[in-house]
Write an enzyme that holds these catalytic residues in place. Structure first.
Site, mmCIF file in Angstrom:
data_model
loop_
_atom_site.group_PDB
_atom_site.id
_atom_site.type_symbol
_atom_site.label_atom_id
_atom_site.label_comp_id
_atom_site.label_asym_id
_atom_site.label_seq_id
_atom_site.Cartn_x
_atom_site.Cartn_y
_atom_site.Cartn_z
ATOM 1 N N ASP A 201 0.854 -1.184 0.000
ATOM 2 C CA ASP A 201 0.000 0.000 0.000
ATOM 3 C C ASP A 201 0.891 1.236 0.000
ATOM 4 O O ASP A 201 1.835 1.332 0.797
ATOM 5 C CB ASP A 201 -0.906 -0.005 1.236
ATOM 6 C CG ASP A 201 -1.931 1.108 1.189
ATOM 7 O OD1 ASP A 201 -3.032 0.851 0.681
ATOM 8 O OD2 ASP A 201 -1.630 2.218 1.665
ATOM 9 N N ASN A 209 -2.707 13.008 -3.805
ATOM 10 C CA ASN A 209 -3.809 13.487 -4.633
ATOM 11 C C ASN A 209 -4.245 14.885 -4.220
ATOM 12 O O ASN A 209 -4.494 15.752 -5.063
ATOM 13 C CB ASN A 209 -5.000 12.527 -4.526
ATOM 14 C CG ASN A 209 -4.855 11.299 -5.419
ATOM 15 O OD1 ASN A 209 -4.214 11.350 -6.456
ATOM 16 N ND2 ASN A 209 -5.448 10.197 -5.003
ATOM 17 N N HIS A 214 -4.922 14.696 -8.949
ATOM 18 C CA HIS A 214 -5.159 13.288 -9.287
ATOM 19 C C HIS A 214 -4.306 12.813 -10.460
ATOM 20 O O HIS A 214 -3.982 11.621 -10.533
ATOM 21 C CB HIS A 214 -6.643 13.071 -9.591
ATOM 22 C CG HIS A 214 -7.503 13.118 -8.366
ATOM 23 N ND1 HIS A 214 -7.635 12.044 -7.522
ATOM 24 C CD2 HIS A 214 -8.250 14.111 -7.823
ATOM 25 C CE1 HIS A 214 -8.441 12.364 -6.522
ATOM 26 N NE2 HIS A 214 -8.826 13.626 -6.680
ATOM 27 N N ASP A 218 -2.121 9.488 -10.404
ATOM 28 C CA ASP A 218 -2.111 8.452 -11.431
ATOM 29 C C ASP A 218 -0.689 8.135 -11.884
ATOM 30 O O ASP A 218 -0.327 6.973 -12.106
ATOM 31 C CB ASP A 218 -2.935 8.898 -12.643
ATOM 32 C CG ASP A 218 -4.432 8.937 -12.347
ATOM 33 O OD1 ASP A 218 -4.843 8.408 -11.295
ATOM 34 O OD2 ASP A 218 -5.173 9.512 -13.172
ATOM 35 N N GLU A 244 -4.870 2.262 -4.020
ATOM 36 C CA GLU A 244 -3.407 2.264 -4.046
ATOM 37 C C GLU A 244 -2.831 1.005 -3.405
ATOM 38 O O GLU A 244 -1.679 0.992 -2.953
ATOM 39 C CB GLU A 244 -2.882 3.514 -3.316
ATOM 40 C CG GLU A 244 -3.183 3.569 -1.840
ATOM 41 C CD GLU A 244 -4.539 4.195 -1.505
ATOM 42 O OE1 GLU A 244 -4.713 4.608 -0.346
ATOM 43 O OE2 GLU A 244 -5.403 4.275 -2.407
#
Length: 321
Positions: A201, A209, A214, A218, A244
């Site tokens: 994780d 973010n 965002h 990504d 994630e």
């Protein structure tokens, strides 16, 4: 005879075209004159001919890794007849995505002969000596069928890819990585070998973010996927489990081996910052590890839950561990 062959050879130049350039085509005939005549014809039409002097040689070529997609087979040949080669091709490629278009060539023209030839698996039937115009049209039909079959296979693979891959990272999606874990556990049971399971994780991903947007988030996910994919074994598997969070399956790894692998992944992730346009960001991850060992029940939910609990222990103890 030779003069007639040369005249027909010259006549084929009027029918030449390049629409089939590169399509490999097998010509199997025990007559050297017939082989050369057919080879001259199809070469003028843009095909790439491969020749065989008997049925056994034809069958060997059609079993190769990259077989010709079209075959013209003489009915009567030493070793294997044309219909026998047709039957073998249909049996071998019954569940394969490779389709070979088969044309039987024979001096037999009776209705029963045609039926016998088509029942052997042939797609088409041409009477010897072949009329060049008729043969060209029949080959064109075969090429269209091969092209259509290729497009259908490509469409099927594209749909399969969409169904099993995560659109952003191109890793396996949740369903596909769980299926892979099931397969590796089943193989582990058969071969009496362990399977390592790692849940990873990204640390503080929400703040990435919120702070950078965002699109930056990504980019981080894609870069994580790239780094992990480049540093796992070819037979390991990694998939996006959710958000994630990523699931990594390590066949043949016991718990100690899986811990070593997870630590190596953690170090690779934290070794250098990720580029985010004009800026860079050091991203770390937390890893939870467990392993299935032979002789115990391979309960997937329990194994994933155990790795998940270990992951959150790593989070509580400070992350990046």
């Amino acid at each position: 005879m030779l003069e007639s062959v040369l005249e027909l050879h010259e006549a084929t130049s009027e029918l030449s075209g390049r629409s089939h350039l590169g399509v490999r085509l097998l010509i199997a005939d025990d007559s050297i004159v017939s082989r050369h005549l057919l080879e001259a014809m199809v070469r003028k039409w843009g095909y790439d001919p491969v020749v065989a002097a008997d049925g056994l040689e034809a069958w060997k070529i059609l079993q190769s890794d990259n077989p010709p997609r079209i075959a013209i087979l003489d009915w009567v040949m030493p070793g294997l007849t044309g219909p026998e080669v047709c039957k073998k091709v249909r049996e071998k490629f019954r569940s394969d995505s490779t389709y070979i278009y088969l044309i039987l060539l024979s001096s037999k023209g009776e209705r029963d002969d045609l039926i016998e030839g088509m029942e052997s698996g042939a797609d088409d039937y041409v009477i010897k000596p072949p009329d060049q115009h008729e043969l060209k049209v029949r080959l064109r039909s075969g090429t269209r069928i091969i092209d259509l079959q290729t497009e259908l296979v490509a469409a099927r693979e594209a749909l399969r890819d969409q169904a099993t891959r995560d659109a952003l990272t191109r890793l396996w999606n949740r369903g596909a990585i769980i299926e892979q874990l099931q397969r590796d556990l089943a193989r582990g049971e058969r071969e009496n070998t362990p399977v390592g399971i790692v849940l990873a994780d990204l640390d503080r991903f929400k703040s990435i973010n919120d702070t950078h947007g965002h699109l930056a988030g990504d980019a981080v996910l894609r870069e994580f996927a790239r780094r992990m994919t480049a540093n796992i074994r070819t037979y390991d598997a990694i998939g996006r489990y959710g958000g994630e969070e990523f699931l990594i399956v390590l066949p043949g790894c016991d718990k100690e081996c899986a811990i070593i692998q997870a630590e190596r992944m953690r170090e690779i992730l934290a070794a250098e910052p990720m580029s985010l346009g004009d800026s860079s960001l050091l991203v770390t991850g937390s890893f939870g590890v467990t392993a299935w060992r032979p002789g115990t029940h391979p309960h997937i939910e329990h194994l994933v839950r155990t790795a998940d609990n270990a992951l959150y222990t790593a989070k509580r103890q400070g992350r990046n561990r």
